[in-house]
Design a protein around this motif. Structure first.
Motif, PDB file in Angstrom:
ATOM      1  N   HIS A 137      36.431  12.910  17.566  1.00 14.63           N
ATOM      2  CA  HIS A 137      35.511  13.760  18.127  1.00 14.63           C
ATOM      3  C   HIS A 137      36.117  15.223  18.721  1.00 14.63           C
ATOM      4  O   HIS A 137      37.382  14.908  19.214  1.00 14.63           O
ATOM      5  CB  HIS A 137      34.822  13.056  19.444  1.00 14.63           C
ATOM      6  CG  HIS A 137      33.637  13.839  20.032  1.00 14.63           C
ATOM      7  ND1 HIS A 137      33.686  15.130  20.577  1.00 14.63           N
ATOM      8  CD2 HIS A 137      32.180  13.738  19.746  1.00 14.63           C
ATOM      9  CE1 HIS A 137      32.575  15.350  20.959  1.00 14.63           C
ATOM     10  NE2 HIS A 137      31.703  14.624  20.426  1.00 14.63           N
ATOM     11  N   LEU A 194      31.653  11.709  25.700  1.00 14.03           N
ATOM     12  CA  LEU A 194      31.475  12.755  24.796  1.00 14.03           C
ATOM     13  C   LEU A 194      30.068  12.791  24.331  1.00 14.03           C
ATOM     14  O   LEU A 194      29.640  13.707  24.028  1.00 14.03           O
ATOM     15  CB  LEU A 194      32.296  12.016  23.592  1.00 14.03           C
ATOM     16  CG  LEU A 194      33.858  11.945  23.934  1.00 14.03           C
ATOM     17  CD1 LEU A 194      34.660  11.359  22.728  1.00 14.03           C
ATOM     18  CD2 LEU A 194      34.597  13.292  24.002  1.00 14.03           C
ATOM     19  N   THR A 239      33.968  16.374  27.914  1.00 13.47           N
ATOM     20  CA  THR A 239      35.351  16.250  27.163  1.00 13.47           C
ATOM     21  C   THR A 239      35.960  15.049  27.915  1.00 13.47           C
ATOM     22  O   THR A 239      35.792  14.849  29.108  1.00 13.47           O
ATOM     23  CB  THR A 239      35.979  17.730  27.442  1.00 13.47           C
ATOM     24  OG1 THR A 239      35.251  18.500  27.166  1.00 13.47           O
ATOM     25  CG2 THR A 239      37.329  17.392  26.841  1.00 13.47           C
TER      26      THR A 239
END
Lengths: 231, 231
Positions: A213, A187, A192
């Protein structure tokens, strides 16, 4: 989940196949061997301390673990432990390196569905030889473009990995059971990550805060990945 | 030498920097520690046998070497060796992992001249952690696209490497000090190899026949590579 992904990387231990329970079992054996000297809890703590101290030198994986068991044995016994115990410790290590590879539920189905749509890689820490052995025995090798055994899984290591794969962070999806190693650094560099928790996690891999997030996902089971990708 | 090369791979140990003399020194120390039990020659043989037997399990590199020293110590002493000796063996291993990285003559100049013209990689066996450490300390990291720590250096391993690099065998030049690991398998899969001998070679890496092959070159010093490539 946006789908700008070109590469999907899977952690190996406790993401593709069982690992930590084997280490727990090895630790139980070590503590039983050394039970004349200290309580199980104190032995576990001493072994963990030795492992962490040796980490910058040995790195991750079974062989460093065995060397740390040998060291802990002579240290906590003040050199009174017998070499028969040393032999047994070496044996614990060899047993660990011969453990069967047990796939986690849903892995093969998921890889089958992703294969051909993304470049799939294994991105793992641990012992080079042992990780290759496990991937080979897992029967999953054909789904993966290759395996990356990483020295560490920190931001810089992921940056190097992306450079080597010749992709940008938005092209990279990481799937794994460790928030510390598989999620946070990914992240932080703009990738991802999907966290697929395993029921037990090595103390060194635990973190004590929640992650919020926009590129962070959680799945109960790896099978959910296909749905998250809207395939 | 034809120049269809896209990737030039360098072996690390005893090609980029000194390695084998450090292992020889470690073995001397081991033999001195164990001199009550067997002659130096017998100890060396016993250690070598243990290493070779453990190779399928441990793979290459320092940690497996140390585990094999521990095993040899309790085996040749029939478990009468003291754990003080075990501690010293662990110490020999830690010393090995902290050895200075000494570049071989001509390496940096050569890399400087090749850099930018070819994708340069390190292709080496050995311990993952230790090879990364050495490359980092060598100061040569910036010349290389990346480092490949390989489990083995046999034909299949080189085929996987080429697949991963997305190149054909005629695009691949390997440079190294081991005829067995750096030259023969590369020639066998259609690549090109330059042998740069080092003054000492581990017994396991020796071969007992001459190589005659149109894609095989020998250089006294790595500096000759530039000339061979007619840069």
């Amino acid at each position: 989940m946006t789908s700008t992904f070109k590469v999907i990387a899977f952690d190996a231990d406790d993401t593709l196949f069982i690992n930590e329970p084997y280490f727990d079992e090895a630790e139980e054996k070590f503590c039983a061997l050394m039970s004349n000297y200290l309580s199980k809890q104190s032995l576990s703590q001493a072994l963990f301390q030795t492992q962490i101290t040796n980490l910058p030198l040995y790195g991750y994986g079974i062989k460093g673990y065995v060397l740390s068991m040998v060291q802990t044995a002579y240290e906590v016994s003040n050199h009174t432990v017998s070499t028969k115990v040393m032999e047994k410790i070496i044996g614990i290590g060899k047993e660990l390196m011969a453990k069967p590879v047990v796939l986690l539920e849903g892995i093969e189905d998921t890889l089958q569905q992703l294969h051909g749509k993304y470049k799939l890689v294994v991105a793992t820490k641990g012992d080079l030889k042992d990780q290759h052995r496990k991937l080979h025995l897992s029967g999953l090798g054909a789904y993966f473009h290759h395996i990356e055994v990483m020295v560490e899984k920190e931001e810089l290591d992921y940056e190097k990995l992306l450079k080597r794969l010749e992709i940008e962070p938005e092209n990279f999806l990481m799937i794994g059971n460790s928030l510390k190693s598989d999620v946070l650094p990914v992240l932080n560099i703009g990738g991802t990550a999907v966290h697929v928790p395993f029921h037990t996690t090595w103390a060194h891999e635990r973190i004590d805060h929640e992650i919020v997030h926009e590129n962070f996902y959680t799945a109960e089971n790896v099978k959910e990945i296909v749905g998250l990708l809207k395939l």
